[in-house]
Scaffold this motif. Structure first.
Motif, PDB file in Angstrom:
ATOM      1  N   UNK A 110     -57.732  93.255 -10.240  1.00  0.00           N
ATOM      2  CA  UNK A 110     -58.312  93.407  -8.763  1.00  0.00           C
ATOM      3  C   UNK A 110     -56.940  93.283  -8.031  1.00  0.00           C
ATOM      4  N   UNK A 111     -56.201  94.433  -7.813  1.00  0.00           N
ATOM      5  CA  UNK A 111     -55.126  94.169  -6.874  1.00  0.00           C
ATOM      6  C   UNK A 111     -55.281  94.744  -5.355  1.00  0.00           C
ATOM      7  N   UNK A 112     -54.196  94.597  -4.705  1.00  0.00           N
ATOM      8  CA  UNK A 112     -54.284  94.925  -3.117  1.00  0.00           C
ATOM      9  C   UNK A 112     -55.133  96.135  -2.897  1.00  0.00           C
ATOM     10  N   UNK A 113     -54.644  97.295  -3.615  1.00  0.00           N
ATOM     11  CA  UNK A 113     -55.000  98.539  -3.442  1.00  0.00           C
ATOM     12  C   UNK A 113     -55.642  99.408  -4.466  1.00  0.00           C
ATOM     13  N   UNK A 114     -55.771  98.751  -5.872  1.00  0.00           N
ATOM     14  CA  UNK A 114     -56.235  99.364  -6.829  1.00  0.00           C
ATOM     15  C   UNK A 114     -56.896  98.494  -7.931  1.00  0.00           C
ATOM     16  N   UNK A 115     -57.739  99.130  -8.744  1.00  0.00           N
ATOM     17  CA  UNK A 115     -58.330  98.328  -9.693  1.00  0.00           C
ATOM     18  C   UNK A 115     -57.723  98.729 -11.189  1.00  0.00           C
ATOM     19  N   UNK A 116     -57.451  97.962 -11.948  1.00  0.00           N
ATOM     20  CA  UNK A 116     -57.005  98.587 -13.456  1.00  0.00           C
ATOM     21  C   UNK A 116     -57.921  97.809 -14.537  1.00  0.00           C
ATOM     22  N   UNK A 117     -58.105  98.274 -15.581  1.00  0.00           N
ATOM     23  CA  UNK A 117     -58.468  97.738 -16.834  1.00  0.00           C
ATOM     24  C   UNK A 117     -57.907  98.270 -18.110  1.00  0.00           C
ATOM     25  N   UNK A 118     -57.298  97.281 -18.983  1.00  0.00           N
ATOM     26  CA  UNK A 118     -56.752  97.670 -20.141  1.00  0.00           C
ATOM     27  C   UNK A 118     -57.404  96.963 -21.377  1.00  0.00           C
ATOM     28  N   UNK A 119     -57.455  97.719 -22.532  1.00  0.00           N
ATOM     29  CA  UNK A 119     -57.784  97.132 -23.589  1.00  0.00           C
ATOM     30  C   UNK A 119     -56.525  96.436 -24.566  1.00  0.00           C
ATOM     31  N   UNK A 120     -56.306  95.511 -24.698  1.00  0.00           N
ATOM     32  CA  UNK A 120     -55.099  94.962 -25.069  1.00  0.00           C
ATOM     33  C   UNK A 120     -55.280  94.112 -26.589  1.00  0.00           C
ATOM     34  N   UNK A 134     -58.803 100.938  -4.920  1.00  0.00           N
ATOM     35  CA  UNK A 134     -59.696 100.005  -4.196  1.00  0.00           C
ATOM     36  C   UNK A 134     -59.583 100.040  -2.918  1.00  0.00           C
ATOM     37  N   UNK A 135     -60.574 100.527  -2.222  1.00  0.00           N
ATOM     38  CA  UNK A 135     -60.681 101.022  -0.693  1.00  0.00           C
ATOM     39  C   UNK A 135     -60.409  99.682  -0.134  1.00  0.00           C
ATOM     40  N   UNK A 136     -59.943  99.721   1.042  1.00  0.00           N
ATOM     41  CA  UNK A 136     -59.942  98.682   2.067  1.00  0.00           C
ATOM     42  C   UNK A 136     -61.263  98.034   2.193  1.00  0.00           C
ATOM     43  N   UNK A 137     -61.197  96.880   2.274  1.00  0.00           N
ATOM     44  CA  UNK A 137     -62.626  95.884   2.322  1.00  0.00           C
ATOM     45  C   UNK A 137     -63.404  95.666   1.422  1.00  0.00           C
ATOM     46  N   UNK A 138     -63.093  96.379   0.280  1.00  0.00           N
ATOM     47  CA  UNK A 138     -63.661  96.126  -0.953  1.00  0.00           C
ATOM     48  C   UNK A 138     -63.593  94.759  -1.736  1.00  0.00           C
ATOM     49  N   UNK A 139     -64.558  93.681  -1.544  1.00  0.00           N
ATOM     50  CA  UNK A 139     -64.449  92.451  -1.993  1.00  0.00           C
ATOM     51  C   UNK A 139     -64.421  92.529  -3.677  1.00  0.00           C
ATOM     52  N   UNK A 145     -68.572  96.461 -10.405  1.00  0.00           N
ATOM     53  CA  UNK A 145     -69.098  97.859 -10.788  1.00  0.00           C
ATOM     54  C   UNK A 145     -68.254  98.741 -11.158  1.00  0.00           C
ATOM     55  N   UNK A 146     -67.035  99.070 -10.334  1.00  0.00           N
ATOM     56  CA  UNK A 146     -66.258 100.037 -10.667  1.00  0.00           C
ATOM     57  C   UNK A 146     -65.325  99.538 -12.027  1.00  0.00           C
ATOM     58  N   UNK A 147     -65.026  98.322 -11.892  1.00  0.00           N
ATOM     59  CA  UNK A 147     -64.280  97.848 -13.064  1.00  0.00           C
ATOM     60  C   UNK A 147     -65.029  98.015 -14.295  1.00  0.00           C
ATOM     61  N   UNK A 148     -66.572  97.799 -14.291  1.00  0.00           N
ATOM     62  CA  UNK A 148     -67.186  97.856 -15.552  1.00  0.00           C
ATOM     63  C   UNK A 148     -67.242  99.149 -15.855  1.00  0.00           C
ATOM     64  N   UNK A 149     -67.165 100.411 -14.974  1.00  0.00           N
ATOM     65  CA  UNK A 149     -67.269 101.864 -15.299  1.00  0.00           C
ATOM     66  C   UNK A 149     -65.790 102.108 -16.185  1.00  0.00           C
ATOM     67  N   UNK A 175     -56.255  90.554   0.674  1.00  0.00           N
ATOM     68  CA  UNK A 175     -56.769  91.991   0.619  1.00  0.00           C
ATOM     69  C   UNK A 175     -56.710  92.337   2.217  1.00  0.00           C
ATOM     70  N   UNK A 176     -57.087  93.510   2.607  1.00  0.00           N
ATOM     71  CA  UNK A 176     -56.937  94.144   3.868  1.00  0.00           C
ATOM     72  C   UNK A 176     -58.222  94.700   4.251  1.00  0.00           C
ATOM     73  N   UNK A 177     -58.938  94.278   5.460  1.00  0.00           N
ATOM     74  CA  UNK A 177     -60.071  94.930   5.746  1.00  0.00           C
ATOM     75  C   UNK A 177     -59.836  96.122   6.402  1.00  0.00           C
ATOM     76  N   UNK A 178     -60.936  96.803   6.453  1.00  0.00           N
ATOM     77  CA  UNK A 178     -60.875  98.341   7.009  1.00  0.00           C
ATOM     78  C   UNK A 178     -60.047  98.211   8.427  1.00  0.00           C
ATOM     79  N   UNK A 179     -60.283  97.247   9.230  1.00  0.00           N
ATOM     80  CA  UNK A 179     -59.611  97.076  10.558  1.00  0.00           C
ATOM     81  C   UNK A 179     -58.111  96.715  10.511  1.00  0.00           C
ATOM     82  N   UNK A 180     -57.579  96.716   9.515  1.00  0.00           N
ATOM     83  CA  UNK A 180     -56.222  96.150   9.341  1.00  0.00           C
ATOM     84  C   UNK A 180     -55.979  94.754   8.878  1.00  0.00           C
ATOM     85  N   UNK A 181     -56.921  94.010   9.376  1.00  0.00           N
ATOM     86  CA  UNK A 181     -56.733  92.579   9.083  1.00  0.00           C
ATOM     87  C   UNK A 181     -56.571  91.964   7.609  1.00  0.00           C
TER      88      UNK A 181
END
Lengths: 423, 423
Positions: A110-120, A134-139, A145-149, A175-181
């Motif tokens: 779960x990175x600042x602005x993306x999600x990744x999944x690998x099979x290693x 990973x949209x702004x504000x996504x905890x 859910x998106x990672x499980x997908x 992380x950054x909230x939608x308001x930039x904080x």
């Protein structure tokens, strides 16, 4: 005078790593477990290895290595094959290889602005890799859910006899909230449980801090392989560290060590998202670089532009990078005085800052750190780049298997892996 | 979908302490060595213990404990005796006791203004203790002669069958030159060798930093017994830390970790003896307290007066203590963010500062440290007081014996200890 007796050479200057007052005794079964783990870990980290070399590397005799390798092969964790080219006369030593194709882990980030999944696969091979934004504000919990997908999508192409041994997720500190904080988050216990529940995965998921996990990756397979005492610094929006001492990750109480981005370095500095003021990450995080370069501190995409402009000797960009590099050296000096590592590794966006401003970092370090600590310390750019969190997460996920190969639940024969209620 | 299998419960939030990639295998001989060490360490730390209790505590069976205790008794390391009061019916379990009278270490300390030497028996009992002054400007190496005199003086009253297993010396980080300037020193390799040569002591001497050694003492026998992750802060002229993580002392490269007194906390602060500026010890060392109280910063004797005056609510003294306590909390907050320990222990002169200013320390910590790290951390005054460096030095000196009791050179029978060219 009483009778002094030889109790071995003293270890001047280097205290023994003092163990706990009472350590439990070791049983026969435990020795076998340790030795199986040592063989499997060796081929996992170093790749295919002959029985003869395992004998040398692990200090066990030939018949013991033979029996251990045979047990691991029978469990479907390794293969044993004659080498393709025999270099000496006589019967060639069988080569033991990890079954990367069969035994695998899920490594998530779960990175600042993306999600990744690998099979290693066992052995550290990336077999498959998926990515989503990973949209702004996504905890971190919202990301389950998106990672499980992504994981379910990968699972569609997995062979029926493959064995899933566990998963781990690396979580960015900030992380950054939608308001930039900027918000301070990080790994927590609920996240691993939520992923395990969502995927109905028996072995479950371990959640850990991005810097801890990436530091682990550099320790096992990167620039800090074989280095027992080092600090891995990860920077993007925030800054945190994976600290490895004596070959072990320093985790602190509930895994919250290494929040070095919140060391206060500038008492009169800017307010930080954590509620304090003048934290290190207010001086060396991406926003600091953008601020010094006269850009919008929330415009992450401009970070690469500023770094490129600095490389092209554009004066404002160059001064901005040097200013961040100076504060980078300041905090590193403090860490060097406290922890005295052999190596400091710069990862994430700090890799580029270090590459551009290594002289400035070193100059500040030389001004501030004690000679005994600073003279030996190596400063290095991270080797594994953007895959470090995934590679490290897989190492965490494989840890249980490597500690106890035959009791980790991997089935007795290839193709007979016991299902534990998959999704 | 592939077949997930159970590989045990996940450990959410707490990463496993990742071992080195290749750990060597364990042999029969090694198990016996480990178990002998576990039994001896238990009675060394916890005192006389019945065989029955050892069985429970160490998780070994009765006959194994019996054989191990008998071996240790035959070597003259422990005694085995029937308990004086049997609480149950049936044959009473023999009580295993460390032979504090026979097996001993030399524990030395080179403190800011004095030298001490103690003879400490197995089990941690102080059998003898001598002290001499340390004049301004006396280096650690200059102290070798006077320390050896103290040791020789103690040796005159030692029984002929007593066995010396080794020595260690705790060295204060900071000393004062005759001109009043503070100098950074600390333990170095030459010191242990010089002591070993001067005393012609075969087992030699280990030299280590005062704070590391005092922290070790608090871990084995003090306020941090059973606490795996803690920071021990020692302050007098200078400030340094013993950092114990996962039950092990963090030693860093060549033993130079924990120089926390040289974290820069105040970029615009006073020059420090190390050549930098605004180091933590310029804000919380004894000289800082004296400066704030309007006293001569070189007049060490006045420190106790200022602390007493603060306790009597004298306003200047009180303000001075609170100012030091505030900076104490500042640096502790940084350490808590980096290391995230369970406990921070205050020793040396900082014990008194903490006792007087605990609320101020905690307030600053709450302002600066991250909630996840600060909420659980305990702040505690050291328990062992001025003997901590000696008690800890003895633990270092006993370490070799406890790791391998039968091969540490302690002779087979009491009274037959082999001499190794004593002075």
């Amino acid at each position: 005078m009483a009778t002094p007796v030889r109790s071995g050479v003293p270890r001047p200057g280097r205290n023994p790593a003092f163990p706990l007052p009472s350590s439990p005794g070791a049983s026969q079964e435990e020795i076998r477990r340790q030795n199986l783990g040592a063989v499997l870990r060796h081929v996992h980290v170093h790749g295919p290895t002959s029985r003869a070399e395992l004998t040398t590397r692990l200090g066990l005799n030939r018949s013991t290595i033979g029996a251990l390798a045979a047990d691991l092969a029978a469990t479907g964790l390794v293969t044993e094959e004659a080498p393709t080219t025999a270099r000496r006369a006589g019967r060639p030593s069988l080569v033991v290889s990890p079954r990367s194709d069969r035994v695998y882990a899920h490594a998530l980030s779960i990175e600042a602005d993306r999600l990744r999944a690998a099979r290693i696969g066992l052995g550290g091979r990336i077999l498959d890799l998926r990515e989503a934004g990973r949209p702004c504000g996504m905890s971190a919990l919202d990301a389950v859910g998106p990672l499980a997908d992504l994981v379910r999508d990968m699972e569609r192409s997995v062979a029926a006899d493959a064995v899933f041994v566990g998963g781990a997720v690396a979580v960015a500190d900030t992380t950054r909230d939608p308001d930039g904080r900027i918000r301070i988050g990080g790994a927590d216990e609920a996240l691993g449980a939520a992923l395990g529940a969502e995927l109905a995965a028996g072995p479950g998921f371990v959640a850990a801090d991005m810097a801890d996990i990436a530091g682990l990756a550099e320790h096992v397979r990167g620039v800090a392989a074989g280095v027992d005492d080092f600090v891995y610094l990860h920077g993007d929006l925030g800054v945190s560290a994976g600290i490895i001492i004596g070959g072990r990750l320093v985790v602190g109480h509930r895994g919250h060590s290494g929040k070095v981005g919140h060391m206060v370095v500038n008492r009169d500095g800017l307010p930080c998202g954590c509620g304090s003021r003048g934290c290190w990450e207010t001086e060396i995080g991406e926003a600091a670089l953008l601020r010094h370069a006269g850009r919008d501190p929330a415009e992450r995409a401009a970070v690469a532009e500023v770094l490129r402009a600095a490389a092209d000797a554009e004066p404002t960009a160059r001064a901005a990078v040097q200013q961040v590099a100076d504060w980078l050296g300041f905090g590193v000096a403090n860490l060097v005085n406290v922890v005295n590592p052999d190596t400091v590794v710069f990862g994430g966006y700090l890799r580029e800052v270090f590459a551009a401003g290594a002289d400035t970092v070193r100059r500040r370090l030389d001004e501030m750190a004690l000679p005994a600590s600073r003279e030996h310390v190596r400063l290095q750019a991270a080797a594994l780049g953007r895959d470090a969190p995934l590679i490290g997460a897989a190492e965490l996920a494989f840890d249980k298997l490597l500690a106890d190969p035959l009791n980790a639940g991997v089935a007795g024969q290839p193709g007979t892996g016991q299902a534990d209620a998959p999704a």
